[in-house]
Design an enzyme around this catalytic site. Sequence first.
Site, PDB file in Angstrom:
ATOM      1  N   LEU A  10       0.796  -1.255   0.235  1.00  0.00           N
ATOM      2  CA  LEU A  10      -0.012  -0.111   0.023  1.00  0.00           C
ATOM      3  C   LEU A  10       0.918   1.180  -0.063  1.00  0.00           C
ATOM      4  O   LEU A  10       1.831   1.279   0.590  1.00  0.00           O
ATOM      5  CB  LEU A  10      -0.727   0.063   1.445  1.00  0.00           C
ATOM      6  CG  LEU A  10      -1.598  -1.198   1.315  1.00  0.00           C
ATOM      7  CD1 LEU A  10      -2.604  -1.204   2.633  1.00  0.00           C
ATOM      8  CD2 LEU A  10      -2.547  -1.446   0.087  1.00  0.00           C
ATOM      9  N   HIS A  11       0.203   2.383  -0.599  1.00  0.00           N
ATOM     10  CA  HIS A  11       1.034   3.508  -0.738  1.00  0.00           C
ATOM     11  C   HIS A  11      -0.005   4.666  -0.437  1.00  0.00           C
ATOM     12  O   HIS A  11      -1.340   4.487  -0.233  1.00  0.00           O
ATOM     13  CB  HIS A  11       1.614   3.809  -2.022  1.00  0.00           C
ATOM     14  CG  HIS A  11       0.928   3.365  -3.213  1.00  0.00           C
ATOM     15  ND1 HIS A  11      -0.261   4.077  -3.562  1.00  0.00           N
ATOM     16  CD2 HIS A  11       0.978   2.379  -4.088  1.00  0.00           C
ATOM     17  CE1 HIS A  11      -0.894   3.726  -4.686  1.00  0.00           C
ATOM     18  NE2 HIS A  11      -0.152   2.642  -5.413  1.00  0.00           N
ATOM     19  N   ALA A  12       0.336   5.801  -0.775  1.00  0.00           N
ATOM     20  CA  ALA A  12      -0.477   6.969  -0.306  1.00  0.00           C
ATOM     21  C   ALA A  12      -1.539   7.109  -1.218  1.00  0.00           C
ATOM     22  O   ALA A  12      -2.872   7.543  -0.678  1.00  0.00           O
ATOM     23  CB  ALA A  12       0.196   8.385  -0.538  1.00  0.00           C
ATOM     24  N   GLY A  13      -1.784   6.468  -2.396  1.00  0.00           N
ATOM     25  CA  GLY A  13      -3.106   6.461  -3.213  1.00  0.00           C
ATOM     26  C   GLY A  13      -4.024   5.268  -2.542  1.00  0.00           C
ATOM     27  O   GLY A  13      -5.255   5.767  -2.501  1.00  0.00           O
ATOM     28  N   HIS A  14      -3.500   4.310  -1.977  1.00  0.00           N
ATOM     29  CA  HIS A  14      -4.428   3.301  -1.308  1.00  0.00           C
ATOM     30  C   HIS A  14      -5.038   4.076  -0.141  1.00  0.00           C
ATOM     31  O   HIS A  14      -6.305   3.973   0.140  1.00  0.00           O
ATOM     32  CB  HIS A  14      -3.718   2.209  -0.733  1.00  0.00           C
ATOM     33  CG  HIS A  14      -3.215   1.232  -2.076  1.00  0.00           C
ATOM     34  ND1 HIS A  14      -1.898   1.242  -2.391  1.00  0.00           N
ATOM     35  CD2 HIS A  14      -3.793   0.458  -2.891  1.00  0.00           C
ATOM     36  CE1 HIS A  14      -1.975   0.315  -3.204  1.00  0.00           C
ATOM     37  NE2 HIS A  14      -3.208  -0.055  -3.886  1.00  0.00           N
ATOM     38  N   GLN A  24     -10.815  -0.550 -15.152  1.00  0.00           N
ATOM     39  CA  GLN A  24     -11.251  -1.483 -14.177  1.00  0.00           C
ATOM     40  C   GLN A  24     -12.525  -0.863 -13.505  1.00  0.00           C
ATOM     41  O   GLN A  24     -13.227  -1.474 -13.031  1.00  0.00           O
ATOM     42  CB  GLN A  24     -10.014  -1.613 -13.094  1.00  0.00           C
ATOM     43  CG  GLN A  24     -10.533  -2.213 -11.776  1.00  0.00           C
ATOM     44  CD  GLN A  24      -9.189  -2.604 -10.730  1.00  0.00           C
ATOM     45  OE1 GLN A  24      -8.490  -3.716 -10.933  1.00  0.00           O
ATOM     46  NE2 GLN A  24      -9.012  -1.833  -9.866  1.00  0.00           N
ATOM     47  N   VAL A  30      -3.689   9.933  -7.365  1.00  0.00           N
ATOM     48  CA  VAL A  30      -2.545  10.443  -6.347  1.00  0.00           C
ATOM     49  C   VAL A  30      -1.213  10.397  -6.958  1.00  0.00           C
ATOM     50  O   VAL A  30      -0.746   9.161  -7.643  1.00  0.00           O
ATOM     51  CB  VAL A  30      -2.508   9.741  -4.935  1.00  0.00           C
ATOM     52  CG1 VAL A  30      -1.462  10.506  -4.027  1.00  0.00           C
ATOM     53  CG2 VAL A  30      -3.689  10.051  -4.352  1.00  0.00           C
ATOM     54  N   SER A  53       1.859   3.791  -7.924  1.00  0.00           N
ATOM     55  CA  SER A  53       1.607   2.490  -8.148  1.00  0.00           C
ATOM     56  C   SER A  53       2.452   1.599  -7.281  1.00  0.00           C
ATOM     57  O   SER A  53       3.648   1.960  -7.371  1.00  0.00           O
ATOM     58  CB  SER A  53       1.519   2.367  -9.636  1.00  0.00           C
ATOM     59  OG  SER A  53       1.683   0.857 -10.062  1.00  0.00           O
TER      60      SER A  53
HETATM   61  O1  PAF Z   1      -6.851  -2.542  -8.108  1.00  0.00           O
HETATM   62  C1  PAF Z   1      -6.463  -3.598  -7.669  1.00  0.00           C
HETATM   63  O2  PAF Z   1      -5.563  -3.439  -6.681  1.00  0.00           O
HETATM   64  C2  PAF Z   1      -7.033  -5.126  -7.949  1.00  0.00           C
HETATM   65  O3  PAF Z   1      -7.331  -5.010  -9.323  1.00  0.00           O
HETATM   66  C3  PAF Z   1      -8.258  -5.376  -7.269  1.00  0.00           C
HETATM   67  C4  PAF Z   1      -9.404  -4.253  -7.394  1.00  0.00           C
HETATM   68  C5  PAF Z   1      -8.038  -5.350  -5.530  1.00  0.00           C
HETATM   69  C6  PAF Z   1      -8.785  -6.586  -7.499  1.00  0.00           C
HETATM   70  O4  PAF Z   1      -7.848  -7.611  -7.144  1.00  0.00           O
END
Ligand code: PAF
Length: 281
Positions: A33-37, A155, A178, A187
Amino acid sequence: MRTVGDIRGLRAVVQAWKKEGLRVGFVPTMGNLHAGHFSLIELARRYADRVVASVFVNPTQFGPNEDYTRYPRSLAEDSVGLVEHGCDVLFAPTVEVMYPFGPEHALRIHVPDVGDTLEGAHRPGHFDGVATVVAKLFAMVEPDVAVFGQKDCQQLLVVRRLVRELALSLEIVTGPIVREPDGLAMSSRNRYLDAHQRTRAPELHATLQWMHDSFVEGHALHAVEGAALRRLQRAGFEPDYMVVRRAADLGIPAPDERTGLLALGAARLGHTRLIDNLAFD
Ligand code: PAF
């Protein structure tokens, strides 16, 4: 924050919240995970009383020659970040929990049209894997609202179509891209870039910006797309596509269409494949 790996444990927590009348937000991730998440976790908090995040590197969305085995996994650090950003439950299932019959024998959901073009064409089967795992996660978490980043804009359209066709009762919310200070979209795959590639990587965003500016100046779309491909090649990228599409369905715009458009790009820098997009608003 509680961490659960099984569906029964997850449901026990979520159902207890629902009995209290609390609204449940969900942020699916593949970890690292990064700042975007973290911005998505914070956004989920604004729409919900409790937030669940999942960390699952989903094997069915990777092609045979893609980076499934080397995809960065950092659950301990991810947990710390999730706590700091106000996540209530981390759902971190194993492959066996997500795919009880094995990933090769799993059912597959295919989202046609919007799932077949661009990333779908360059990564065959990718969106089948995404749609399948997202549908499974929605069935397990049963969120009221789920948050996805605009960075993976195709997506997002695939997920919206999935929700509509399956008549799922949840709201989909989008978080903005972000970026690093130099414009590179955040990413998990950015960490594959070596120091030299990292200095070049912002050129993808810069080229999308240039496409926007050229479009506003009145240049024809096909000329802008061709010039963008050449610009990236000169900068050392191997682009898969640099296109302008309709934001609503990724359809090819008519020559006189000027609103609701989006530039999307995907390009390889060394072994790292980067994607990005920019809305023409
Ligand atoms: O965007 C992502 O990280 C993935 O495609 C997801 C939505 C978690 C599905 O595995």
